[in-house]
Write an enzyme that holds these catalytic residues in place. Structure first.
Site, PDB file in Angstrom:
ATOM      1  CB  CYS A  93      -0.615   0.031   1.085  1.00  0.00           C
ATOM      2  SG  CYS A  93      -1.927  -1.466   1.313  1.00  0.00           S
ATOM      3  CB  CYS A 242     -12.606  -1.622   6.940  1.00  0.00           C
ATOM      4  SG  CYS A 242     -12.701  -3.053   8.094  1.00  0.00           S
ATOM      5  CB  SER A 243      -9.483   1.774   3.719  1.00  0.00           C
ATOM      6  OG  SER A 243      -8.755   0.600   3.535  1.00  0.00           O
ATOM      7  CB  ILE A 245     -12.498  -3.206  -2.090  1.00  0.00           C
ATOM      8  CG1 ILE A 245     -12.245  -4.061  -1.059  1.00  0.00           C
ATOM      9  CG2 ILE A 245     -12.093  -3.608  -3.524  1.00  0.00           C
ATOM     10  CD1 ILE A 245     -12.619  -5.426  -1.005  1.00  0.00           C
ATOM     11  CE  LYS A 363     -14.630   3.751   7.252  1.00  0.00           C
ATOM     12  NZ  LYS A 363     -15.121   3.832   5.926  1.00  0.00           N
ATOM     13  CG  HIS A 367      -6.366   1.838   0.706  1.00  0.00           C
ATOM     14  ND1 HIS A 367      -5.175   2.437   0.021  1.00  0.00           N
ATOM     15  CD2 HIS A 367      -5.971   1.053   1.729  1.00  0.00           C
ATOM     16  CE1 HIS A 367      -4.195   1.977   0.589  1.00  0.00           C
ATOM     17  NE2 HIS A 367      -4.480   0.889   1.576  1.00  0.00           N
TER      18      HIS A 367
HETATM   19  N1  COA Z   1     -16.701   1.212   5.194  1.00  0.00           N
HETATM   20  C1  COA Z   1     -17.821   1.374   5.113  1.00  0.00           C
HETATM   21  N2  COA Z   1     -18.842   0.836   4.340  1.00  0.00           N
HETATM   22  C2  COA Z   1     -18.528   0.000   3.562  1.00  0.00           C
HETATM   23  C3  COA Z   1     -17.356  -0.219   3.331  1.00  0.00           C
HETATM   24  C4  COA Z   1     -16.221   0.309   4.450  1.00  0.00           C
HETATM   25  N3  COA Z   1     -15.016  -0.086   4.084  1.00  0.00           N
HETATM   26  N4  COA Z   1     -17.002  -1.213   2.582  1.00  0.00           N
HETATM   27  C5  COA Z   1     -18.248  -1.489   2.096  1.00  0.00           C
HETATM   28  N5  COA Z   1     -19.306  -0.915   2.705  1.00  0.00           N
HETATM   29  C6  COA Z   1     -20.699  -0.538   2.531  1.00  0.00           C
HETATM   30  C7  COA Z   1     -21.071  -0.762   0.879  1.00  0.00           C
HETATM   31  O1  COA Z   1     -21.013   0.575   0.505  1.00  0.00           O
HETATM   32  C8  COA Z   1     -22.287  -1.484   1.245  1.00  0.00           C
HETATM   33  O2  COA Z   1     -23.309  -0.741   1.619  1.00  0.00           O
HETATM   34  P1  COA Z   1     -24.907  -0.372   0.915  1.00  0.00           P
HETATM   35  O3  COA Z   1     -25.347  -2.170   1.481  1.00  0.00           O
HETATM   36  O4  COA Z   1     -25.617   0.571   1.992  1.00  0.00           O
HETATM   37  O5  COA Z   1     -24.884  -0.436  -0.467  1.00  0.00           O
HETATM   38  C9  COA Z   1     -22.053  -2.499   2.155  1.00  0.00           C
HETATM   39  O6  COA Z   1     -21.170  -1.934   2.967  1.00  0.00           O
HETATM   40  C10 COA Z   1     -21.882  -3.620   1.489  1.00  0.00           C
HETATM   41  O7  COA Z   1     -20.588  -3.510   0.707  1.00  0.00           O
HETATM   42  P2  COA Z   1     -19.833  -4.806   0.080  1.00  0.00           P
HETATM   43  O8  COA Z   1     -18.819  -4.189  -1.038  1.00  0.00           O
HETATM   44  O9  COA Z   1     -20.586  -5.960  -0.193  1.00  0.00           O
HETATM   45  O10 COA Z   1     -18.949  -5.045   1.604  1.00  0.00           O
HETATM   46  P3  COA Z   1     -17.677  -6.471   1.622  1.00  0.00           P
HETATM   47  O11 COA Z   1     -18.510  -6.950   2.875  1.00  0.00           O
HETATM   48  O12 COA Z   1     -17.578  -6.890   0.408  1.00  0.00           O
HETATM   49  O13 COA Z   1     -16.381  -5.669   1.908  1.00  0.00           O
HETATM   50  C11 COA Z   1     -14.959  -4.961   3.796  1.00  0.00           C
HETATM   51  C12 COA Z   1     -16.174  -4.989   3.273  1.00  0.00           C
HETATM   52  C13 COA Z   1     -14.655  -4.250   4.929  1.00  0.00           C
HETATM   53  C14 COA Z   1     -14.538  -6.589   4.036  1.00  0.00           C
HETATM   54  C15 COA Z   1     -13.735  -4.510   2.576  1.00  0.00           C
HETATM   55  O14 COA Z   1     -14.223  -2.828   2.212  1.00  0.00           O
HETATM   56  C16 COA Z   1     -12.421  -4.704   3.097  1.00  0.00           C
HETATM   57  O15 COA Z   1     -11.962  -5.719   2.836  1.00  0.00           O
HETATM   58  N6  COA Z   1     -11.949  -3.559   3.404  1.00  0.00           N
HETATM   59  C17 COA Z   1     -10.337  -3.622   3.864  1.00  0.00           C
HETATM   60  C18 COA Z   1      -9.596  -3.320   2.595  1.00  0.00           C
HETATM   61  C19 COA Z   1      -8.117  -3.500   2.891  1.00  0.00           C
HETATM   62  O16 COA Z   1      -7.707  -4.402   3.649  1.00  0.00           O
HETATM   63  N7  COA Z   1      -7.211  -2.786   2.349  1.00  0.00           N
HETATM   64  C20 COA Z   1      -5.788  -2.779   2.441  1.00  0.00           C
HETATM   65  C21 COA Z   1      -5.506  -2.276   3.946  1.00  0.00           C
HETATM   66  S1  COA Z   1      -3.880  -2.344   4.355  1.00  0.00           S
END
Ligand code: COA
Length: 420
Positions: A93, A242-243, A245, A363, A367
């Protein structure tokens, strides 16, 4: 190490594309969008993009995310730069931040006068499980991956260690998310350009449409406390810690300082750059601070000849809310054990004493991992030049800092900018 650049280096242009999920765009489309904004940002002094002598591009894993290797020359071709040298830089990252550092060092060495630095990642073409798996390879695949660690899991371990050591209530992390979403709501390039209140109201409106019982959320904290609205991802980190995707790209134009005014009357000077490494998380004695961040920051502060108290604005690597807490301590803005109070008390808000992540941060802005380090610098560029629109901070930003972390802190890069 001399700790000095061979000659002065400046930024004279910057651009960022819209962050989000774009099923019809690949990395080249995203990068072209950022490049176009960069070209438009170079003040009207007759900038000809063919003056660019080399491209440094930060990208974590185009092979795994979109089955495209050897990305740099493709991007160079799409912005009309071939046959110039084009090189991809990978540091998880922190890929964007270290691409910038490589561009700065190449200009400082005297080899080039004008280079383009970019960052890009297209992540949303894969399902979440595959993204999680791809990101987890930025940890140690021999010792951490088989134990089931994912990135939310790594940072959850840091959050529990920090809370146990310093007595941080987990709700303090919600204050980081609230702040960064409030900032993101003012950024039209952000993936989540919405306050948590607006997200809550949208959910309430949807529930009302469907009929049936309505959730009883009174305010943002109420919403964030509800495991239905804000479910745990890796305890104690929840969805809003979480940030997301993200697909996105950013770019900056780096030139020799003596040439900067040919491009703009308002360049930014690169005052300090620092980079450091560390063992993977399993090999560390302390999970409550990133040694690489402290080391990279010390290098950058020394080179710039400034102290943390002089910094007027910072973009820090809040891949998870706890990461921002560690960052504001590692950068010396707050003493160890006190960083968790900063967002709660307003110090890191846009109108606070040291605004942090006015872009919305990773966030809320999003990201796209290889692009984030460059996008941070684009935000500093806009704020330092008074071009940040509705999220412009009220005070004069003559010194600003970007902090970009790779993995769990095996890499960290810090840059400090002043006005030219
Ligand atoms: N913060 C807030 N809301 C989030 C979000 C986040 N990070 N990610 C997704 N959402 C919301 C979506 O907008 C959606 O909302 P809606 O139902 O109102 O439309 C809902 O959550 C579901 O979205 P979805 O894409 O299906 O979520 P997901 O469960 O597949 O993914 C995480 C969510 C947190 C698992 C994913 O964002 C993630 O893995 N984040 C971390 C990424 C990471 O590790 N980056 C590197 C860092 S070092």
């Amino acid at each position: 190490m001399k700790g000095k650049l061979g000659r002065g280096v400046a930024l004279v242009g910057a651009g960022v594309g819209k962050f989000g999920a774009f099923p019809r765009k690949d990395s080249r489309d995203l990068f072209v969008e950022a490049f176009r904004e960069l070209v438009a940002s170079v003040d009207n002094k007759g900038f000809d993009p063919t003056e660019i002598e080399a491209l440094f591009i930060g990208n974590y894993s185009s092979e795994l995310f979109e089955h495209q290797g050897h990305l740099a020359p493709i991007l160079a071709d799409w912005v009309g730069l071939t046959p110039r040298a084009a090189l991809r830089v990978e540091g998880a990252c922190a890929s964007g931040g270290i691409a910038l550092r490589q561009g700065v060092l190449a200009v400082a060495s005297g080899l080039y006068d004008v280079v383009l630095v970019g960052g890009v990642e297209r992540m949303t073409a894969l399902p979440t499980e595959a993204v999680t798996d791809t990101l987890a390879t930025a940890g140690d695949v021999l010792y951490e991956f088989p134990a089931g660690f994912t990135f939310p899991g790594f940072y959850a371990a840091m959050a529990t260690a920090y809370a146990a050591r310093y007595g941080m209530p987990y709700e303090a992390l919600m204050e980081v998310a609230r702040k960064n979403h409030a900032h993101g709501a003012l950024n039209d390039k952000a993936q989540f350009g919405m306050t948590i209140r607006a997200i809550m109201d949208r959910r309430l409106a949807k529930a009302r449409e469907k009929g049936g019982p309505l959730p009883g959320w009174r305010d943002e904290l109420d919403f964030l406390r509800d495991p239905g609205a804000n479910p745990p991802v890796a305890w104690p980190l929840r969805l809003f810690d979480c940030s997301p995707i993200t697909d996105g790209a950013a770019a900056v134009l780096v030139v020799a300082e003596e040439l900067a005014r040919r491009f703009t009357d308002r360049p930014l000077r690169v005052l300090g750059t620092g980079q450091a490494s560390d063992a993977c998380l399993y090999g560390r004695a302390d999970l409550t601070s990133l040694r690489s961040a402290r080391e990279a920051a010390a290098q950058a502060y020394t080179m710039a000849g400034v102290k943390p108290s002089g910094v007027k604005l910072a973009e820090v690597h809040d891949c998870f809310t706890i990461a921002e807490v560690l960052a504001v301590e590692d950068l010396g803005f707050f003493p160890s054990g006190q960083g968790w109070r900063a967002a709660r008390d307003g110090a890191t808000h846009r109108d606070g004493t040291i605004p942090v992540n006015t872009s919305g941060g990773l966030k809320a802005k999003g990201h796209p991992v290889g692009a984030s380090g460059v996008a941070q610098v684009v935000e500093l560029w806009k704020q330092m030049r008074g071009e940040a629109g509705p999220r412009q901070v009220g005070h004069d930003v003559d010194l600003a800092l970007a902090h970009n972390v790779g993995g769990t802190g095996q890499t960290c890069v810090v840059h400090i900018f002043g006005r030219g």
